[in-house]
Design a protein around this motif. Sequence first.
Motif, PDB file in Angstrom:
ATOM      1  N   ASN A  80       0.820  -1.210   0.000  1.00  0.00           N
ATOM      2  CA  ASN A  80       0.000   0.000   0.000  1.00  0.00           C
ATOM      3  C   ASN A  80       0.857   1.265   0.000  1.00  0.00           C
ATOM      4  OD1 ASN A  80      -2.520  -1.219  -0.110  1.00  0.00           O
ATOM      5  ND2 ASN A  80      -2.679  -1.424   2.117  1.00  0.00           N
ATOM      6  N   ASP A  81       1.971   1.216   0.718  1.00  0.00           N
ATOM      7  CA  ASP A  81       2.879   2.371   0.719  1.00  0.00           C
ATOM      8  C   ASP A  81       3.421   2.628  -0.688  1.00  0.00           C
ATOM      9  OD1 ASP A  81       2.515   2.760   3.403  1.00  0.00           O
ATOM     10  OD2 ASP A  81       4.402   1.801   4.020  1.00  0.00           O
ATOM     11  N   GLU A  82       3.787   1.551  -1.405  1.00  0.00           N
ATOM     12  CA  GLU A  82       4.314   1.696  -2.763  1.00  0.00           C
ATOM     13  C   GLU A  82       3.242   2.239  -3.712  1.00  0.00           C
ATOM     14  OE1 GLU A  82       7.574   1.032  -4.098  1.00  0.00           O
ATOM     15  OE2 GLU A  82       7.850   1.339  -1.940  1.00  0.00           O
ATOM     16  N   ILE A  83       2.003   1.790  -3.523  1.00  0.00           N
ATOM     17  CA  ILE A  83       0.914   2.301  -4.360  1.00  0.00           C
ATOM     18  C   ILE A  83       0.714   3.791  -4.109  1.00  0.00           C
ATOM     19  CG2 ILE A  83      -1.578   2.192  -4.779  1.00  0.00           C
ATOM     20  CD1 ILE A  83      -1.403  -0.828  -4.221  1.00  0.00           C
ATOM     21  N   ALA A  84       0.803   4.200  -2.846  1.00  0.00           N
ATOM     22  CA  ALA A  84       0.635   5.617  -2.514  1.00  0.00           C
ATOM     23  C   ALA A  84       1.738   6.469  -3.146  1.00  0.00           C
ATOM     24  CB  ALA A  84       0.641   5.795  -0.996  1.00  0.00           C
ATOM     25  N   MET A  86       3.429   5.718  -5.824  1.00  0.00           N
ATOM     26  CA  MET A  86       3.183   5.691  -7.262  1.00  0.00           C
ATOM     27  C   MET A  86       2.053   6.650  -7.643  1.00  0.00           C
ATOM     28  SD  MET A  86       2.786   2.156  -9.403  1.00  0.00           S
ATOM     29  CE  MET A  86       4.153   1.471  -8.460  1.00  0.00           C
ATOM     30  N   ARG A  87       0.989   6.652  -6.829  1.00  0.00           N
ATOM     31  CA  ARG A  87      -0.146   7.540  -7.096  1.00  0.00           C
ATOM     32  C   ARG A  87       0.300   9.002  -7.041  1.00  0.00           C
ATOM     33  NH1 ARG A  87      -3.711   5.573  -3.595  1.00  0.00           N
ATOM     34  NH2 ARG A  87      -2.933   6.870  -1.900  1.00  0.00           N
ATOM     35  N   ASN A  88       1.102   9.334  -6.046  1.00  0.00           N
ATOM     36  CA  ASN A  88       1.591  10.708  -5.910  1.00  0.00           C
ATOM     37  C   ASN A  88       2.460  11.106  -7.104  1.00  0.00           C
ATOM     38  OD1 ASN A  88       2.043  13.200  -4.263  1.00  0.00           O
ATOM     39  ND2 ASN A  88       4.167  12.467  -4.351  1.00  0.00           N
ATOM     40  N   ARG A  89       3.256  10.172  -7.578  1.00  0.00           N
ATOM     41  CA  ARG A  89       4.130  10.463  -8.723  1.00  0.00           C
ATOM     42  C   ARG A  89       3.309  10.780  -9.976  1.00  0.00           C
ATOM     43  NH1 ARG A  89       8.731   6.365 -11.295  1.00  0.00           N
ATOM     44  NH2 ARG A  89       9.484   7.816 -12.913  1.00  0.00           N
ATOM     45  N   HIS A  90       2.266   9.998 -10.221  1.00  0.00           N
ATOM     46  CA  HIS A  90       1.450  10.234 -11.403  1.00  0.00           C
ATOM     47  C   HIS A  90       0.602  11.495 -11.261  1.00  0.00           C
ATOM     48  CE1 HIS A  90       2.425   5.934 -12.182  1.00  0.00           C
ATOM     49  NE2 HIS A  90       2.375   6.329 -13.436  1.00  0.00           N
ATOM     50  N   PHE A  91       0.083  11.737 -10.056  1.00  0.00           N
ATOM     51  CA  PHE A  91      -0.666  12.975  -9.828  1.00  0.00           C
ATOM     52  C   PHE A  91       0.220  14.199 -10.051  1.00  0.00           C
ATOM     53  CE2 PHE A  91      -4.034  10.952  -6.872  1.00  0.00           C
ATOM     54  CZ  PHE A  91      -4.936  10.872  -7.920  1.00  0.00           C
ATOM     55  N   THR A  92       1.431  14.151  -9.518  1.00  0.00           N
ATOM     56  CA  THR A  92       2.360  15.274  -9.674  1.00  0.00           C
ATOM     57  C   THR A  92       2.662  15.538 -11.139  1.00  0.00           C
ATOM     58  OG1 THR A  92       3.370  14.817  -7.521  1.00  0.00           O
ATOM     59  CG2 THR A  92       4.662  16.130  -9.078  1.00  0.00           C
ATOM     60  N   MET A 112      -7.784   4.372 -11.507  1.00  0.00           N
ATOM     61  CA  MET A 112      -6.879   3.256 -11.817  1.00  0.00           C
ATOM     62  C   MET A 112      -6.074   2.827 -10.607  1.00  0.00           C
ATOM     63  SD  MET A 112      -5.448   3.477 -15.716  1.00  0.00           S
ATOM     64  CE  MET A 112      -5.317   5.231 -15.956  1.00  0.00           C
ATOM     65  N   HIS A 113      -5.643   3.795  -9.799  1.00  0.00           N
ATOM     66  CA  HIS A 113      -4.894   3.413  -8.594  1.00  0.00           C
ATOM     67  C   HIS A 113      -5.786   2.674  -7.595  1.00  0.00           C
ATOM     68  CE1 HIS A 113      -1.558   6.125  -9.849  1.00  0.00           C
ATOM     69  NE2 HIS A 113      -0.857   5.229  -9.194  1.00  0.00           N
ATOM     70  N   GLU A 114      -7.067   3.035  -7.547  1.00  0.00           N
ATOM     71  CA  GLU A 114      -7.986   2.320  -6.666  1.00  0.00           C
ATOM     72  C   GLU A 114      -8.192   0.890  -7.160  1.00  0.00           C
ATOM     73  OE1 GLU A 114     -10.557   1.115  -3.729  1.00  0.00           O
ATOM     74  OE2 GLU A 114      -9.083   2.742  -3.805  1.00  0.00           O
ATOM     75  N   THR A 115      -8.319   0.723  -8.474  1.00  0.00           N
ATOM     76  CA  THR A 115      -8.441  -0.629  -9.040  1.00  0.00           C
ATOM     77  C   THR A 115      -7.179  -1.434  -8.780  1.00  0.00           C
ATOM     78  OG1 THR A 115      -9.858   0.256 -10.796  1.00  0.00           O
ATOM     79  CG2 THR A 115      -8.928  -1.937 -11.149  1.00  0.00           C
ATOM     80  N   SER A 133      -2.774 -12.738 -12.630  1.00  0.00           N
ATOM     81  CA  SER A 133      -2.855 -11.617 -11.686  1.00  0.00           C
ATOM     82  C   SER A 133      -1.643 -10.696 -11.821  1.00  0.00           C
ATOM     83  CB  SER A 133      -2.940 -12.147 -10.247  1.00  0.00           C
ATOM     84  OG  SER A 133      -4.115 -12.900 -10.058  1.00  0.00           O
ATOM     85  N   ARG A 134      -0.486 -11.288 -12.017  1.00  0.00           N
ATOM     86  CA  ARG A 134       0.727 -10.489 -12.187  1.00  0.00           C
ATOM     87  C   ARG A 134       0.609  -9.588 -13.421  1.00  0.00           C
ATOM     88  NH1 ARG A 134       5.923 -11.336 -10.203  1.00  0.00           N
ATOM     89  NH2 ARG A 134       5.321 -13.427  -9.511  1.00  0.00           N
ATOM     90  N   ASP A 135       0.082 -10.144 -14.511  1.00  0.00           N
ATOM     91  CA  ASP A 135      -0.087  -9.339 -15.723  1.00  0.00           C
ATOM     92  C   ASP A 135      -1.042  -8.173 -15.484  1.00  0.00           C
ATOM     93  OD1 ASP A 135       1.701 -10.738 -17.232  1.00  0.00           O
ATOM     94  OD2 ASP A 135       0.274 -11.388 -18.758  1.00  0.00           O
ATOM     95  N   LEU A 136      -2.133  -8.445 -14.786  1.00  0.00           N
ATOM     96  CA  LEU A 136      -3.088  -7.377 -14.483  1.00  0.00           C
ATOM     97  C   LEU A 136      -2.408  -6.254 -13.711  1.00  0.00           C
ATOM     98  CD1 LEU A 136      -5.911  -6.121 -14.242  1.00  0.00           C
ATOM     99  CD2 LEU A 136      -6.272  -7.561 -12.216  1.00  0.00           C
ATOM    100  N   ILE A 137      -1.668  -6.624 -12.677  1.00  0.00           N
ATOM    101  CA  ILE A 137      -1.033  -5.621 -11.821  1.00  0.00           C
ATOM    102  C   ILE A 137       0.042  -4.839 -12.570  1.00  0.00           C
ATOM    103  CG2 ILE A 137       0.472  -5.351  -9.800  1.00  0.00           C
ATOM    104  CD1 ILE A 137      -1.175  -7.673  -8.518  1.00  0.00           C
ATOM    105  N   VAL A 138       0.891  -5.550 -13.303  1.00  0.00           N
ATOM    106  CA  VAL A 138       2.017  -4.879 -13.953  1.00  0.00           C
ATOM    107  C   VAL A 138       1.557  -4.010 -15.123  1.00  0.00           C
ATOM    108  CG1 VAL A 138       2.684  -6.601 -15.697  1.00  0.00           C
ATOM    109  CG2 VAL A 138       4.447  -5.288 -14.528  1.00  0.00           C
ATOM    110  N   SER A 139       0.371  -4.269 -15.655  1.00  0.00           N
ATOM    111  CA  SER A 139      -0.135  -3.482 -16.792  1.00  0.00           C
ATOM    112  C   SER A 139      -0.452  -2.043 -16.411  1.00  0.00           C
ATOM    113  CB  SER A 139      -1.398  -4.141 -17.366  1.00  0.00           C
ATOM    114  OG  SER A 139      -2.517  -3.967 -16.500  1.00  0.00           O
ATOM    115  N   PHE A 140      -0.631  -1.778 -15.112  1.00  0.00           N
ATOM    116  CA  PHE A 140      -1.008  -0.430 -14.699  1.00  0.00           C
ATOM    117  C   PHE A 140       0.068   0.603 -15.005  1.00  0.00           C
ATOM    118  CE2 PHE A 140      -4.256  -2.681 -12.334  1.00  0.00           C
ATOM    119  CZ  PHE A 140      -5.331  -1.814 -12.414  1.00  0.00           C
TER     120      PHE A 140
END
Length: 481
Positions: A80-84, A86-92, A112-115, A133-140
Amino acid sequence: MSAQPEPVSIPPHQPRLLVMKFGGTLMGSSRAIRHSASLVKRSTVLGTLVVVVVSAMTGVTNGLLKLADAAEAGDIAFANDEIAIMRNRHFTAAQELGAAPDSETVREIREMHETLRQAVYGVYLLRELTPRSRDLIVSFGERLSAPLMALALAQDGLKSHHLTGGQAGILTDSHFGNAKPLPTTYTRVKDRLDGLLGAGMTPVVAGFMGETVKGAISTLGRGGTDFTATIVGAALHADEVWTWKDVDGFMSADPRSVPRARTIVQLSYGEVMELAYFGAKVLHPLAVTPLQDHGIPLRVKSAADPDFAGTLVVADAVTLPGQSVKAVTAIKGVSIITVSGAGILGVPEVVADLFNTLARENITLLMVSQSSSMSNVSLAVQSASAERTVAALRTPLAGRQLQVDIQEGVAVLAIVGAGMRGTKGVAARLFGALATEDINILMISQGSSELNISVAIEEKDVDSATREVHGAFGLDGDVPA
């Protein structure tokens, strides 16, 4: 009265069409994305139609793989920390590219970050990370960078529309992690992108991914954004595919190992496939395959110097007289698995069983050799796949008097060039150069195409070996086409 000639119908002028691919470094920040968008505009202002294919922002793919593994291991807090982050990086990046807080781009990134968070939480609950599942996650990674490129193009006054690989029409098999496009892909891509181009849009396609017949997201393997670009180029019968990099093109060797390496002006499709397969990370190994049937050129260009021609890849590249080898490349992190024993002697089905098993497990072999006595078979694989390879071989080896040995710390060095065909003494020069550095050869392989000779050596020797071989074939000076 003389007959009037029939009016001649002149077909309308077809504008030039380019497919441009931008890698992770060129999508790594708002500044990089803005520069990449400006490279697109350089062509569109001249009347050229452009389809853009984008990679994930630098480091995002590795970050997604890391957080997926953490979720499987039960460390949901880290994930969850890594997602946060990543989300901040894309928002910025979106904000710096001009997106308002309530804009559609920001809303898409948030959703997309929520998904992504939900997908990762599912892995955590099950403690299972399947290839699907790995493909789904890495596709983001690519799915998040495509809206950013569309935003940057809009800031440059270009109308654009971004799509996932599946939305663009790329239909694949179900080999998650290393999927291949199905034949219907090309018609689907043309149907879906022609309409956007006809409406004056610049399509932005998220690279690296497609979807299966059942609609599951699949990925084309690491470096697969190159593959996406050439699939799109072949589908649209593009004039050229340009893959923008932070290097000047294909080099005669890795400049980190060989400071005197030079840009290669021209390569054939076959030479590029050999170079990519044997460690040159400029292109995905299968990237040129969609272009071959149509003879579509591929050009590797430098984003830092867009006026530089880079490396042109065509069907029949020019090879100068006496230029037997164009490049030296190497793969590190290799293991040699040797299967030996009396149980393999005179039993051809054993070898067939070995290869059938590895094919089912989708394990890539870098080199294969068999002793003349047929008492052993050696397989070179990436070290990351070594344990999985041995585990896969247990079934066909069960009940036979066979032994499996693994040698780690190996590298594969290859020389590549169409000029090797029919040229005497190429192997002697290679082996002589290695002997000069007192380097022991563990395995040897030459393709029937005579485009390459590859050898397995100890990894600790690979940099010095590359430099010596590079010089032995006269590649230390300027490297012509």
